[in-house]
Write a protein that holds these residues in place. Structure first.
Motif, PDB file in Angstrom:
ATOM      1  N   LYS A 194       0.853  -1.181   0.000  1.00  0.00           N
ATOM      2  CA  LYS A 194       0.000   0.000   0.000  1.00  0.00           C
ATOM      3  C   LYS A 194       0.891   1.233   0.000  1.00  0.00           C
ATOM      4  CE  LYS A 194      -3.408  -2.230   2.900  1.00  0.00           C
ATOM      5  NZ  LYS A 194      -3.155  -2.561   4.310  1.00  0.00           N
TER       6      LYS A 194
ATOM      7  N   THR B 279       1.283   5.423  -0.194  1.00  0.00           N
ATOM      8  CA  THR B 279       0.520   6.584   0.266  1.00  0.00           C
ATOM      9  C   THR B 279      -0.177   7.250  -0.922  1.00  0.00           C
ATOM     10  OG1 THR B 279       2.315   8.154  -0.106  1.00  0.00           O
ATOM     11  CG2 THR B 279       2.264   7.062   2.052  1.00  0.00           C
TER      12      THR B 279
ATOM     13  N   ASP C  72       0.768  -4.989   7.218  1.00  0.00           N
ATOM     14  CA  ASP C  72      -0.162  -4.087   6.537  1.00  0.00           C
ATOM     15  C   ASP C  72       0.280  -3.749   5.112  1.00  0.00           C
ATOM     16  OD1 ASP C  72      -1.794  -3.909   8.799  1.00  0.00           O
ATOM     17  OD2 ASP C  72      -0.622  -2.252   9.614  1.00  0.00           O
TER      18      ASP C  72
ATOM     19  N   ASP D 247       2.512  -1.667   4.270  1.00  0.00           N
ATOM     20  CA  ASP D 247       2.787  -0.236   4.073  1.00  0.00           C
ATOM     21  C   ASP D 247       4.155   0.213   4.585  1.00  0.00           C
ATOM     22  OD1 ASP D 247       2.201  -0.300   6.755  1.00  0.00           O
ATOM     23  OD2 ASP D 247       0.426   0.982   6.626  1.00  0.00           O
TER      24      ASP D 247
END
Lengths: 130, 130
Positions: free
Chosen positions: A8, A10, A78, A80
């Protein structure tokens, strides 16, 4: 499934990359990557980043010679954050320290101390190019 | 000079904190702190964060019991990343792994592998509270 599908980025298309020295476990720095810099990192085996302040794609060590050779790229639950194991040549920090984390908090936040010695003066690393 | 004066928080008032296990050098997770959670971390000696998804102040382990006792707080050259050494009880990752970085890239990004074993099932960590 490609690992890119697990990531993921931003809204700005970036993901933070923690850089750890493979041989010592020392955390050297954190910097941001976009997909292009991550692809270059995987393709070349040298870390590439995206500079938010300079809005510029860069290879770590392109000016200083202090390159990072990639040993492993992990990503978190996650998707990220990246954790990249490297072999570091010279100082990872542009201030001439091995690690950017060369200062620690003391006295409940009232002060801090420098925890490692400077390997080189910044002007000795970058000054030649000016 | 207080170390707070050296820090740069994002426009949202946040700073990323890399959490490393003091005894092994293992990077366990990265999470975000605001000034209040950083102050609580320093005051109590247990890590506190700010959840961006839940918009909530939280102490690591408040539900799971998997708390982190702080051994050192370092900050980087730019003052925009923290590196915190901790003693970790149980699994740092909410998915039941010791570290959130339990997967690594393989085959030039085409795939990935799980690099460590799961200590607990998430439902065994959090399920009791439901």
């Amino acid at each position: 499934m490609s690992f890119y599908d697990k990531l993921k980025f931003t809204d700005d298309g970036l993901i933070p990359a923690i850089i750890q020295e493979a041989s010592t476990g020392r955390v050297l720095m954190m910097a941001w990557m976009n997909r292009a810099s991550l692809e270059s990192t995987i393709k070349t085996g040298k870390t590439h980043f995206w500079s938010r302040s300079r809005q510029k794609f860069w290879m770590k060590g392109e000016e200083s010679g202090h390159t990072q050779t990639v040993r492993d790229i992990a990503f978190d639950c996650d998707g990220d954050v990246l954790l990249i194991q490297v072999d570091q040549i010279g100082a990872a920090c542009h201030e001439g320290f091995k690690s950017c984390f060369f200062r620690s908090v003391e006295a409940a936040g009232a002060s801090f101390r420098t925890t490692e010695s400077q390997l080189q003066k910044p002007e000795d690393i970058y000054g030649k190019k000016k």
